[in-house]
Scaffold this active site. Structure first.
Site, mmCIF file in Angstrom:
data_model
loop_
_atom_site.group_PDB
_atom_site.id
_atom_site.type_symbol
_atom_site.label_atom_id
_atom_site.label_comp_id
_atom_site.label_asym_id
_atom_site.label_seq_id
_atom_site.Cartn_x
_atom_site.Cartn_y
_atom_site.Cartn_z
ATOM 1 N N GLU A 66 0.832 -1.208 0.000
ATOM 2 C CA GLU A 66 0.000 0.000 0.000
ATOM 3 C C GLU A 66 0.867 1.258 0.000
ATOM 4 O OE1 GLU A 66 -3.213 1.648 -0.843
ATOM 5 O OE2 GLU A 66 -3.568 -0.385 -0.111
ATOM 6 N N GLU A 73 1.600 6.343 -7.112
ATOM 7 C CA GLU A 73 0.553 7.289 -7.493
ATOM 8 C C GLU A 73 1.053 8.727 -7.405
ATOM 9 O OE1 GLU A 73 -2.911 6.459 -5.136
ATOM 10 O OE2 GLU A 73 -3.473 4.748 -6.377
#
Length: 125
Positions: A66, A73
Site C-alpha cells: 500500500e 501514485e
C-alpha cells in the site's frame, strides 16, 4: 542535501514520515483494522509461532504494498498531472499489486483462522 548524505537517524525519520503519509490513505487504514483483528484473533486462538510469523509477513507485504502504491501514485501524478493512458496503467498495476498481496493475506488468514473458528462454534472439519 541529497539523501545519500542523510544520517541513519534522518533516513529512519524519512521512512517514518513515508509510513505516516501512507497511513492517511483510506485503504491503509482499512488494512490496519484487519491487522488489528488478526492480532486479536491470534491471541484469542493462541496461534503458533509459525502462524504468527505468517501473519506478520502478510502484514508487512500488504502495508508495504500500500505504501508503494501511494508512492507510485504520487510520482505518476507529478510527472503526468493530466490524464494519460500510461499513467492510468501504472496506477492500476500498482493498485493491482496491493490487491494481490491483500488476497494472499486473506487466504493465509482463512487457512489459519477458519478451522479454529469453526471448531469454536462446534463444526469440525
Amino acid at each position: 542535501m541529497t539523501r545519500e548524505g542523510f544520517t541513519l537517524a534522518q533516513a529512519f525519520a524519512c521512512a517514518t514520515n513515508g509510513i505516516r503519509i501512507a497511513s492517511r490513505e483510506r485503504n491503509f487504514r482499512i488494512e490496519l483494522c484487519f491487522l488489528l483483528l488478526c492480532v486479536v484473533l491470534g491471541f484469542v486462538f493462541a496461534i503458533s509461532p509459525v502462524e504468527w510469523a505468517l501473519c506478520f509477513v502478510c502484514f508487512g507485504l500488504v502495508l508495504g504494498g500500500e505504501a508503494l502504491n501511494t508512492a507510485i501514485e504520487a510520482v505518476v501524478d507529478l510527472v503526468s498531472p493530466g490524464y494519460h493512458e500510461l499513467a492510468g496503467i501504472a496506477k492500476d498495476c500498482a493498485a493491482g499489486a496491493t490487491y494481490l498481496f491483500a488476497l494472499s493475506a486473506l487466504a493465509v488468514g482463512i487457512i489459519i483462522f477458519a478451522p479454529k473458528i469453526l471448531l469454536m462454534i462446534g463444526i469440525s472439519l
